[in-house]
Design an enzyme around this catalytic site. Sequence first.
Site, PDB file in Angstrom:
ATOM      1  N   LYS A 117       0.912  -1.130  -0.071  1.00 19.13           N
ATOM      2  CA  LYS A 117       0.084  -0.062   0.045  1.00 19.13           C
ATOM      3  C   LYS A 117       0.897   1.250   0.033  1.00 19.13           C
ATOM      4  O   LYS A 117       0.531   2.135  -0.541  1.00 19.13           O
ATOM      5  CB  LYS A 117      -1.031   0.061   1.236  1.00 19.13           C
ATOM      6  N   LYS A 199      -6.868 -11.643  -7.104  1.00 20.58           N
ATOM      7  CA  LYS A 199      -8.205 -11.687  -6.794  1.00 20.58           C
ATOM      8  C   LYS A 199      -9.184 -10.675  -7.273  1.00 20.58           C
ATOM      9  O   LYS A 199      -9.036  -9.334  -7.464  1.00 20.58           O
ATOM     10  CB  LYS A 199      -8.226 -12.011  -5.151  1.00 20.58           C
ATOM     11  N   LYS A 202     -12.815  -4.928  -5.159  1.00 22.06           N
ATOM     12  CA  LYS A 202     -13.629  -3.766  -5.842  1.00 22.06           C
ATOM     13  C   LYS A 202     -12.872  -2.502  -5.839  1.00 22.06           C
ATOM     14  O   LYS A 202     -13.190  -1.440  -6.185  1.00 22.06           O
ATOM     15  CB  LYS A 202     -14.707  -3.563  -4.592  1.00 22.06           C
TER      16      LYS A 202
END
Length: 333
Positions: A117, A199, A202
């Site tokens: 991140k 994966k 969203k």
Amino acid sequence: MEQQAAKKRILSGIQPTGTFTLGNYIGAVRNWSRMQDEYECLYMVANLHALTVRQDPAALRRQTRESAALLLACGIDPAKSIVFIQSQVPAHCELSWVLSCCTQFGELSRMTQFKDKSAKHPENINAGLFTYPCLMAADILVYNADLVPVGADQNQHLELARNVAQRFNNNYSPTFTLPEGYNPKTGARVRSLQEPAKKMSKSDTNANAYILLTDDADTVLRKLKRAVTDSEGAVRAAEDKPGVTNLMGIYSALTGKGLSAIEAEFAGQGYGVFKEAVAGAVIDALRPIQAEYARVLADKEYLDQVLAAGAAAAGRIAGRTLAKVYRKVGMLQ
Ligand code: TRP
């Protein structure tokens, strides 16, 4: 009541950063609802975790309510489980501070999600992003959860929670239950429709990569028709056919049919027919969820009351743990 006490406790959380995907449903939330009878379950919307990335306040507020409504629409029953919003139980943050003082800089530096991140958002490598696992440990340990259903991407955080719990127990006295990960038997990991190596997420920048629980029938069909497959043209599960295998996994999860039954069903047929069948199964699964979601969201009073009751029930358990911890570490009573 005695039987209740014997039940193992489960806690899990989901961030309110957008509507849930079909992957969230098949891989997580649907299983959460299936565990409600066997376990004592707490399910929370992790809105504090969402702050590690810059959020629009109005959108975050709306998405937090929507996430709670979606949990209910996916079958989480507030009569069986405690459903709540993380920020409405202040003990999470309070315990998080104590735990952060039992966590080493080096441990947090090794978290792969922190590294990923911070590479993705170099302009906002905030301290919350770094100490995120301490808050997650607090979420789990404040309830003495036995089992934590999480995806593989959260295993390292769960491991850290175990280590911190053990360290606290050793430094003071036995306090925290050491939580175990819980991977339900069913529910394959749903992959991206565009890049099946990843994966389904969203936060993917390509909206064709995921199906949202709120997608209408036309959108579902369109996204599935565009899903990446391969040039073989045979509905067959194989490692070198990740796109088709993923679609088969979705179809299997929603229809209960096994992979070989699915291969037989579509033998000699092209991907077009298969994709339409997958779309049909998805649309059928989403229909009742969307109806219930609309109903819950429209009934503001009901949702508010569920969340207030959830926060109160969670707060009672969490408050007891926090009081014990504060006493053990030497806070003035
Ligand atoms: N970190 C989790 C995620 O991003 C969400 C989460 C927050 C969570 N607290 C938790 C999951 C506690 C399990 C238990 O998916």
